[in-house]
Motif scaffolding. Structure first.
Motif, PDB file in Angstrom:
ATOM      1  N   TYR A 117      59.551   4.671 -33.389  1.00 56.66           N
ATOM      2  CA  TYR A 117      60.300   4.930 -32.155  1.00 56.66           C
ATOM      3  C   TYR A 117      59.562   4.373 -30.935  1.00 56.66           C
ATOM      4  N   GLN A 118      58.270   4.613 -30.876  1.00 57.03           N
ATOM      5  CA  GLN A 118      57.476   4.148 -29.742  1.00 57.03           C
ATOM      6  C   GLN A 118      57.507   2.624 -29.637  1.00 57.03           C
ATOM      7  N   ALA A 119      57.362   1.939 -30.749  1.00 60.51           N
ATOM      8  CA  ALA A 119      57.366   0.471 -30.754  1.00 60.51           C
ATOM      9  C   ALA A 119      58.699  -0.093 -30.274  1.00 60.51           C
ATOM     10  N   ARG A 120      59.755   0.683 -30.457  1.00 59.69           N
ATOM     11  CA  ARG A 120      61.079   0.235 -30.034  1.00 59.69           C
ATOM     12  C   ARG A 120      61.487   0.841 -28.695  1.00 59.69           C
ATOM     13  N   ARG A 121      60.501   1.383 -28.005  1.00 59.80           N
ATOM     14  CA  ARG A 121      60.675   1.958 -26.671  1.00 59.80           C
ATOM     15  C   ARG A 121      61.678   3.111 -26.629  1.00 59.80           C
ATOM     16  N   GLN A 122      61.803   3.804 -27.735  1.00 61.77           N
ATOM     17  CA  GLN A 122      62.614   5.012 -27.787  1.00 61.77           C
ATOM     18  C   GLN A 122      61.659   6.189 -27.587  1.00 61.77           C
ATOM     19  N   LEU A 123      61.152   6.276 -26.357  1.00 63.85           N
ATOM     20  CA  LEU A 123      60.044   7.178 -26.087  1.00 63.85           C
ATOM     21  C   LEU A 123      60.411   8.652 -26.231  1.00 63.85           C
ATOM     22  N   ALA A 124      61.613   9.032 -25.845  1.00 71.75           N
ATOM     23  CA  ALA A 124      62.008  10.434 -25.997  1.00 71.75           C
ATOM     24  C   ALA A 124      61.986  10.845 -27.469  1.00 71.75           C
ATOM     25  N   LYS A 125      62.489   9.979 -28.333  1.00 70.65           N
ATOM     26  CA  LYS A 125      62.468  10.272 -29.770  1.00 70.65           C
ATOM     27  C   LYS A 125      61.041  10.273 -30.306  1.00 70.65           C
TER      28      LYS A 125
ATOM     29  N   ARG B 288      59.004  17.580 -47.255  1.00 70.65           N
ATOM     30  CA  ARG B 288      57.556  17.801 -47.162  1.00 70.65           C
ATOM     31  C   ARG B 288      57.167  17.944 -45.696  1.00 70.65           C
ATOM     32  N   PRO B 289      57.588  19.036 -45.066  1.00 67.61           N
ATOM     33  CA  PRO B 289      57.363  19.186 -43.627  1.00 67.61           C
ATOM     34  C   PRO B 289      55.893  19.265 -43.229  1.00 67.61           C
ATOM     35  N   GLY B 290      55.027  19.550 -44.148  1.00 70.64           N
ATOM     36  CA  GLY B 290      53.610  19.651 -43.831  1.00 70.64           C
ATOM     37  C   GLY B 290      52.845  18.340 -43.946  1.00 70.64           C
ATOM     38  N   PHE B 291      53.518  17.258 -44.321  1.00 69.03           N
ATOM     39  CA  PHE B 291      52.825  15.984 -44.526  1.00 69.03           C
ATOM     40  C   PHE B 291      52.852  15.190 -43.222  1.00 69.03           C
ATOM     41  N   LEU B 292      51.816  15.332 -42.440  1.00 65.71           N
ATOM     42  CA  LEU B 292      51.712  14.774 -41.093  1.00 65.71           C
ATOM     43  C   LEU B 292      51.915  13.260 -40.994  1.00 65.71           C
ATOM     44  N   PRO B 293      51.392  12.451 -41.917  1.00 67.32           N
ATOM     45  CA  PRO B 293      51.557  10.998 -41.760  1.00 67.32           C
ATOM     46  C   PRO B 293      53.007  10.535 -41.609  1.00 67.32           C
ATOM     47  N   THR B 294      53.941  11.221 -42.243  1.00 68.53           N
ATOM     48  CA  THR B 294      55.339  10.801 -42.127  1.00 68.53           C
ATOM     49  C   THR B 294      55.816  10.908 -40.685  1.00 68.53           C
ATOM     50  N   TYR B 295      55.461  11.989 -40.011  1.00 70.11           N
ATOM     51  CA  TYR B 295      55.828  12.159 -38.604  1.00 70.11           C
ATOM     52  C   TYR B 295      55.223  11.039 -37.749  1.00 70.11           C
TER      53      TYR B 295
ATOM     54  N   GLU C 168      55.888  15.917 -31.302  1.00 68.13           N
ATOM     55  CA  GLU C 168      55.883  17.366 -31.092  1.00 68.13           C
ATOM     56  C   GLU C 168      56.226  18.125 -32.371  1.00 68.13           C
ATOM     57  N   ARG C 169      57.191  17.605 -33.132  1.00 65.83           N
ATOM     58  CA  ARG C 169      57.541  18.257 -34.405  1.00 65.83           C
ATOM     59  C   ARG C 169      56.343  18.260 -35.351  1.00 65.83           C
ATOM     60  N   ALA C 170      55.520  17.235 -35.275  1.00 71.41           N
ATOM     61  CA  ALA C 170      54.341  17.149 -36.134  1.00 71.41           C
ATOM     62  C   ALA C 170      53.344  18.249 -35.821  1.00 71.41           C
ATOM     63  N   LEU C 171      53.360  18.721 -34.586  1.00 70.78           N
ATOM     64  CA  LEU C 171      52.384  19.725 -34.153  1.00 70.78           C
ATOM     65  C   LEU C 171      52.808  21.155 -34.478  1.00 70.78           C
ATOM     66  N   VAL C 172      54.062  21.339 -34.806  1.00 66.13           N
ATOM     67  CA  VAL C 172      54.566  22.692 -35.047  1.00 66.13           C
ATOM     68  C   VAL C 172      54.214  23.184 -36.416  1.00 66.13           C
TER      69      VAL C 172
ATOM     70  N   ILE D 119      58.289  11.074 -28.644  1.00 66.61           N
ATOM     71  CA  ILE D 119      57.640  12.314 -28.186  1.00 66.61           C
ATOM     72  C   ILE D 119      58.148  13.507 -29.005  1.00 66.61           C
ATOM     73  N   GLU D 120      59.453  13.573 -29.218  1.00 72.15           N
ATOM     74  CA  GLU D 120      60.027  14.674 -29.982  1.00 72.15           C
ATOM     75  C   GLU D 120      59.455  14.703 -31.399  1.00 72.15           C
ATOM     76  N   THR D 121      59.279  13.540 -31.999  1.00 69.56           N
ATOM     77  CA  THR D 121      58.735  13.467 -33.355  1.00 69.56           C
ATOM     78  C   THR D 121      57.269  13.864 -33.377  1.00 69.56           C
TER      79      THR D 121
END
Length: 86
Positions: free
Chosen positions: A68-76, A54-61, A82-86, A78-80
């Protein structure tokens, strides 16, 4: 979550997913519960599968990026995001 509550929630969601593997909402709740109990690898696997189906379901992203952010995996994170915006 308390440990007992988390275990019950996880099992209930596993049962729902087993009964209906296409139920993306049950899978998102399961992924969230797993992440909240420190099982991030399993949660990520579940949420990535939902995103694939379900690539169009934004809440999952957003949920995944916040994990990732809570676990300080900031690159992941940000990448996630960004994928939500595509």
């Amino acid at each position: 979550f308390e440990t007992r509550d988390a275990a019950r929630i996880i099992q209930a969601q596993r049962d729902l997913v087993a009964a209906n593997p296409r139920d993306f909402q049950a899978r998102i709740i399961l992924g969230n519960a797993l992440a909240e109990t420190g099982r991030l690898a399993e949660a990520v696997q579940i949420l990535e599968a939902v995103i694939t189906e379900r690539p169009g379901f934004l809440p999952t992203y957003l949920i995944l990026a916040n994990f990732y952010q809570a676990r300080r995996q900031l690159a992941k994170a940000i990448e996630t995001f960004e994928r939500a915006l595509v």
